[in-house]
Design a protein around this motif. Structure first.
Motif, mmCIF file in Angstrom:
data_model
loop_
_atom_site.group_PDB
_atom_site.id
_atom_site.type_symbol
_atom_site.label_atom_id
_atom_site.label_comp_id
_atom_site.label_asym_id
_atom_site.label_seq_id
_atom_site.Cartn_x
_atom_site.Cartn_y
_atom_site.Cartn_z
ATOM 1 N N SER A 356 0.769 -1.293 -0.169
ATOM 2 C CA SER A 356 0.038 -0.036 0.097
ATOM 3 C C SER A 356 0.788 1.170 0.058
ATOM 4 N N SER A 357 2.001 1.079 0.689
ATOM 5 C CA SER A 357 2.718 2.339 0.888
ATOM 6 C C SER A 357 3.407 2.740 -0.249
ATOM 7 N N ARG A 358 3.802 1.710 -1.253
ATOM 8 C CA ARG A 358 4.852 1.377 -2.149
ATOM 9 C C ARG A 358 3.792 2.410 -3.369
ATOM 10 N N LEU A 359 2.628 1.834 -3.355
ATOM 11 C CA LEU A 359 1.446 1.952 -4.328
ATOM 12 C C LEU A 359 1.187 3.325 -4.260
ATOM 13 N N ARG A 360 1.252 4.225 -3.150
ATOM 14 C CA ARG A 360 0.838 5.381 -2.804
ATOM 15 C C ARG A 360 1.983 6.352 -3.202
ATOM 16 N N GLY A 361 3.235 5.665 -3.070
ATOM 17 C CA GLY A 361 4.410 6.578 -3.488
ATOM 18 C C GLY A 361 4.366 6.563 -4.962
ATOM 19 N N TYR A 362 4.034 5.494 -5.801
ATOM 20 C CA TYR A 362 4.206 5.527 -7.013
ATOM 21 C C TYR A 362 3.151 6.410 -7.716
ATOM 22 N N ILE A 363 2.059 6.378 -7.212
ATOM 23 C CA ILE A 363 0.976 7.287 -7.869
ATOM 24 C C ILE A 363 1.333 8.624 -7.665
ATOM 25 N N ASN A 364 1.799 8.780 -6.558
ATOM 26 C CA ASN A 364 2.195 10.408 -6.302
ATOM 27 C C ASN A 364 3.414 10.729 -7.221
ATOM 28 N N ALA A 365 4.079 9.815 -7.540
ATOM 29 C CA ALA A 365 5.399 10.115 -8.322
ATOM 30 C C ALA A 365 5.032 10.414 -9.981
ATOM 31 N N LEU A 366 4.063 9.388 -10.021
ATOM 32 C CA LEU A 366 3.540 9.406 -11.746
ATOM 33 C C LEU A 366 2.685 10.653 -11.776
ATOM 34 N N VAL A 367 1.863 11.170 -10.926
ATOM 35 C CA VAL A 367 1.196 12.243 -11.135
ATOM 36 C C VAL A 367 2.359 13.542 -11.330
ATOM 37 N N SER A 368 3.185 13.552 -10.569
ATOM 38 C CA SER A 368 4.063 14.820 -10.311
ATOM 39 C C SER A 368 4.848 14.751 -11.533
ATOM 40 N N ASP A 369 5.467 13.453 -12.129
ATOM 41 C CA ASP A 369 6.017 13.417 -13.531
ATOM 42 C C ASP A 369 5.160 14.198 -14.624
ATOM 43 N N ASN A 370 3.994 13.637 -14.526
ATOM 44 C CA ASN A 370 2.960 14.182 -15.439
ATOM 45 C C ASN A 370 2.840 15.584 -15.458
ATOM 46 N N ASP A 372 4.981 17.727 -14.400
ATOM 47 C CA ASP A 372 6.368 18.241 -14.930
ATOM 48 C C ASP A 372 6.441 18.314 -16.224
ATOM 49 N N PHE A 373 5.744 17.125 -16.917
ATOM 50 C CA PHE A 373 5.765 17.187 -18.229
ATOM 51 C C PHE A 373 4.909 18.100 -19.082
ATOM 52 N N VAL A 374 3.720 18.261 -18.551
ATOM 53 C CA VAL A 374 2.691 19.039 -19.056
ATOM 54 C C VAL A 374 3.170 20.455 -19.091
ATOM 55 N N GLN A 377 5.649 22.100 -21.562
ATOM 56 C CA GLN A 377 5.456 22.105 -23.136
ATOM 57 C C GLN A 377 5.353 23.866 -23.389
ATOM 58 N N GLU A 378 5.811 23.975 -24.576
ATOM 59 C CA GLU A 378 5.896 25.397 -24.960
ATOM 60 C C GLU A 378 4.442 25.968 -24.850
ATOM 61 N N ASN A 379 3.298 25.314 -25.393
ATOM 62 C CA ASN A 379 1.808 25.769 -25.331
ATOM 63 C C ASN A 379 1.426 24.660 -24.046
ATOM 64 N N VAL A 380 1.286 25.215 -22.845
ATOM 65 C CA VAL A 380 0.762 24.573 -21.710
ATOM 66 C C VAL A 380 -0.679 24.374 -21.973
ATOM 67 N N ASP A 381 -1.026 22.961 -21.565
ATOM 68 C CA ASP A 381 -2.510 22.611 -21.577
ATOM 69 C C ASP A 381 -3.021 22.674 -20.202
ATOM 70 N N PHE A 382 -3.534 23.879 -20.208
ATOM 71 C CA PHE A 382 -3.942 24.089 -18.530
ATOM 72 C C PHE A 382 -5.134 23.287 -18.131
ATOM 73 N N ALA A 384 -5.541 20.209 -18.781
ATOM 74 C CA ALA A 384 -4.926 18.929 -18.436
ATOM 75 C C ALA A 384 -3.952 19.159 -17.089
ATOM 76 N N LEU A 385 -3.454 20.188 -17.055
ATOM 77 C CA LEU A 385 -2.464 20.685 -15.794
ATOM 78 C C LEU A 385 -3.687 20.655 -14.538
ATOM 79 N N ASN A 386 -4.677 21.323 -14.746
ATOM 80 C CA ASN A 386 -5.694 21.542 -13.828
ATOM 81 C C ASN A 386 -6.053 20.122 -13.084
ATOM 82 N N LEU A 387 -6.420 19.265 -14.069
ATOM 83 C CA LEU A 387 -6.903 17.849 -13.920
ATOM 84 C C LEU A 387 -5.792 17.290 -13.093
ATOM 85 N N LEU A 388 -4.481 17.240 -13.414
ATOM 86 C CA LEU A 388 -3.511 16.463 -12.597
ATOM 87 C C LEU A 388 -3.359 17.006 -11.338
#
Length: 470
Positions: A356-370, A372-374, A377-382, A384-388
């Motif tokens: 459970s702890s590992r999954l919680r850490g994973y999903i938080n890292a996954l959301v944070s990576d996304n 950072d990626f969004v 971008q040169e033209n930020v998709d606000f 999508a960013l707001n949903l994240l």
């Protein structure tokens, strides 16, 4: 109170750079200039017993979050006990490219080597999290480094590892850390590439290791240097280290944690094989592997590894789909997933709680990576960013910055109903920084609205603008 002794050096490098330094023994010296051609500095820790007529091993602390001194402070006790010099740059950052950070690190290395009498073949890197991942790639680019201590992170960019330039990799990881499975799996790759490696695995409420385990990591580096003939063999140190590590393995067995004992015994076999016959140690391992308690624990942990991998695939798939389609309706599903993890946190089964702890850490890292990626971008998709950021408030409800971002972006898009909802959620979770609320980007119109000020009045007792009774 520890007595601080001052040392004075006059240093001259190959770049004809000289300065007089007053360096502390037993404490961290800050803002040491790298050289006179770049505006870069670093911090340095010298053990209390440091002497200029001896050579010393050095561990370079890598940090990309602007917290180099804090990271170094967590290693001071181990460095003091094991006799290592520590150094950490003030200028590396995750906003810079890898190549830029490598150059900054290399300039610091050269400055330290020209300042401190360092031992040949005993220069290492060490780090926590992202700093550890960066630390693990440096020996591939910089040949003067002999090993890495990585705390809570797998080796970075395995595709660039060069079997002709092997280095020692010592990992430390809590089984509740989401990086545990990757660090555990990477052992086979490192063994295949003939990289000497050890993995110190531990349990506990804190994801970071206690000081005694960090001491063990530094001790492993020292023992490997002895085995390679880089330093004179110290029979007393070898014997005391063997007994120290064996005691830890026995403690794990007494605590009914056979898998931790197995990790410890495997490391011992690697470390002490050059020094002594290990028949009794190997016999202990065979007995342990055949025991019912070990087989049951290993079977249980592996079954949760499998379940965890399937769940990670679900998280990754649905996150990508939700962001692409702006699927706000699926926020309820994410909330349900976090509620399920909350239930697992209370499980009587250790491996289930750790999963459970590992999954919680994973999903938080996954959301944070996304995020950072969004954001990059040169033209930020606000949208999508707001949903994240909305997802982040679900996966990490005490991380206030995510709520503030939702309020800001929603106000920018003139969605004041959403902004008001997340303002209340933020305040419910204990946020109290009124000044930051009233200076939040894109909220100039929102924060003069009666609804905004009524909410602030309700939770923080006083609003900046008067709330008129209607």
């Amino acid at each position: 109170m520890k007595k601080i002794l001052l040392l004075t050096f006059v240093l001259t490098s190959t770049a004809i750079f000289s300065q007089e330094l007053r360096l502390l023994r037993g404490a961290i010296s800050e803002n040491i200039i790298v050289n006179d051609t770049v505006n870069e500095t670093y911090s340095l820790y010298l053990p209390t017993k440091f002497e200029v007529n001896k050579v010393w091993p050095v561990a370079f602390v890598m940090d990309l979050k602007g917290k180099g001194k804090a990271a170094m402070s967590m290693l001071v006790n181990a460095a003091e006990q094991e006799g290592y010099v520590l150094a950490s740059s003030d200028n590396m950052s995750d906003s810079l490219s890898i190549s830029e950070n490598v150059l900054i690190a290399n300039r610091m290395f050269n400055s330290v080597f020209s300042t401190i009498p360092t031992e040949k073949n005993r220069a290492y890197t060490v780090g926590f999290g992202s700093g550890a991942m960066f630390a693990s790639i440096l020996p591939t680019f910089i040949g003067k480094l002999d090993g890495v201590i990585s705390i809570g992170a797998a080796i970075g960019h395995v595709e660039i590892l060069n079997p002709k330039k092997p280095f020692q990799f010592v990992g430390l990881v809590n089984r509740s850390d989401y990086n545990f499975t990757e660090m555990n799996n990477s052992k086979d790759l490192l063994n295949k590439l003939k990289f000497p490696n050890e993995l110190i695995v531990f349990d506990g409420e804190r994801l970071l290791p206690e000081s005694d385990l960090i001491v063990n990591a530094f001790r492993m580096l020292t023992l490997t240097s002895m085995a390679k003939g880089h330093i004179v063999k110290n029979d007393s140190l070898v014997t005391s280290s063997y007994n120290r590590f064996l005691t830890l393995a026995n403690n794990h067995l007494n605590d009914q944690k056979p898998l931790l004992a197995r990790y410890q015994l495997l490391d011992m076999e690697k470390i002490f094989n050059p020094f002594m016959e290990l028949d009794s140690l190997k016999a202990t391992q065979k007995t342990l592997k055949r025991s019912t308690v070990y087989r049951q624990a290993n079977r249980s942990q592996n079954s949760y590894f499998l379940k965890e991998s399937f769940t990670k695939e679900d998280y990754s798939y649905y996150l990508e789909e939700d962001v692409i389609s702006y699927n706000y309706a699926n926020l309820g599903w994410w909330n349900f997933q976090m509620q399920e993890l909350d239930k697992l946190d209370k499980s009587a089964n250790l491996y289930e709680r750790q999963m459970s702890s590992r999954l919680r850490g994973y999903i938080n890292a996954l959301v944070s990576d996304n995020i950072d990626f969004v954001s990059a971008q040169e033209n930020v998709d606000f949208e999508a960013l707001n949903l994240l950021y909305m997802m982040k408030t679900i996966t990490s409800p005490k991380e206030f910055d995510a709520y503030l971002k939702v309020i800001s972006i929603s106000s920018k898009m003139e969605d004041y109903g959403t902004a008001l909802f997340y303002l209340e959620e933020l305040l419910k979770n204990g946020y109290t920084d009124k000044n930051s609320l009233y200076s939040l980007e894109h909220t100039a119109l929102f924060r003069i609205m009666p609804e905004f000020n009524e909410m602030v009045e309700k939770y923080l007792k006083s609003a900046r603008y008067d709330v008129i009774e209607r």
